[in-house]
Design an enzyme around this catalytic site. Sequence first.
Site, short mmCIF file in Angstrom:
data_model
loop_
_atom_site.label_atom_id
_atom_site.label_comp_id
_atom_site.label_asym_id
_atom_site.label_seq_id
_atom_site.Cartn_x
_atom_site.Cartn_y
_atom_site.Cartn_z
N ASP A 15 29.44 57.49 -25.75
CA ASP A 15 30.42 57.48 -24.65
C ASP A 15 30.56 56.05 -24.14
OD1 ASP A 15 32.13 58.12 -22.63
OD2 ASP A 15 30.87 59.66 -21.73
N ASP A 117 37.41 57.49 -25.74
CA ASP A 117 36.17 56.80 -25.40
C ASP A 117 34.90 57.56 -25.75
OD1 ASP A 117 36.59 58.80 -23.57
OD2 ASP A 117 36.02 57.62 -21.82
N GLU A 118 34.98 58.59 -26.57
CA GLU A 118 33.75 59.31 -26.90
C GLU A 118 33.84 59.99 -28.26
OE1 GLU A 118 32.79 62.70 -24.43
OE2 GLU A 118 34.87 62.92 -23.81
#
Length: 372
Positions: A15, A117-118
């Site tokens: 993350d 973002d992950e």
Amino acid sequence: MNDRPPGQAWVLHVDLDQFIAAVEVLRRPELAGLPVVVGGRGDPTERGVVATASYEARAFGVGSGMPLRVAARKCPDAVFLPADRAAYDEASAEVMATLRSLEWGGVPVVVEVLGWDEAFVAAGSGAMGEGEGGGSPQAAAALDPREFAGEIRARVLEATGLHCSVGIGDNKLRAKIATDFGKPRGVWQLTAETWFEVMGDRPTDALWGIGRKTQKRLAALGIDTVSQLAESDVRVLAAELGPTMGPWYHRLGRGADASRVDATPWVPRAHGREATFQEDLEDWARIAEEVRALTQRVVADIDREGRPAARVGIKVRFAPFITVSRSLTLPAPTNDPEVLADAAVELLDRVEHDRAVRLLGVRLEMVEPEEG
């Protein structure tokens, strides 16, 4: 209790820390250490919401989804920036390419992208499918996942300049939850052995997949903590929350998740666009024009997917903040902009025209891809 998918070594959840704000700081190094708020057109005097805030801004109570004007009141010295989707797409692609280039014990990792973002990262036969990869899944399983998490953090930072946190679990659920304990710029591990020690006394909405509404429904059943959920009667949950969701929530309480990390690319079901108006609209001819313009933009989005729309939806937010939505199924799938715009405007007839409008949205649901 063994809730690890068969044959899977470890799952790591990567993350990126304050992703959007971090991308902006990379582009403008002079902003490092300052409270940065990204959203709308970057003008806190206009209508718009916060897309993300740097940790320095969060310390003042600024959070995602908050109106920009409220954020400015909470943190008047913040630097406000407009959102730049193309820049975030590019940065995200760089990160995911870096993750896909990794090997764990000689085994190419499997990367399941969850968003900008992950992502989940895994190695092992259960994650990859038997016989895939050029190394030994057993060798990957024998490696220290914390060491590999450190390697991930270093490689992502070297390749992109972005920091990330990594959660380690014996399944996806535990890895995802572990990440929050490691933020920012850290590593945390959560397994079956430590599940109840770490999570047992936490509220049910600490679980990935349980939001405030479900938390309230569980509380009405006398279930307030993760341990209480794990110890609850699954038959009661099924009766009150549904035959599918009830047992699923029960498994969440135990930290159980047998799903594998899957590298299959995510295929969007629909695309949509919204516009917030700085001054409320009261002329419904103008409102219809704006709906047509939004539809044209969404048609360009679905054209890039190569799939026509089967269903059209609109969202209308009235002043001060009342939102309604309407939708219809088309007689036949199409990507004809005029047909789709006509359908979207037709839906305006299904809402009251007695109030001013502050936001409009158009959504086009596409047919399933040929491969399913």
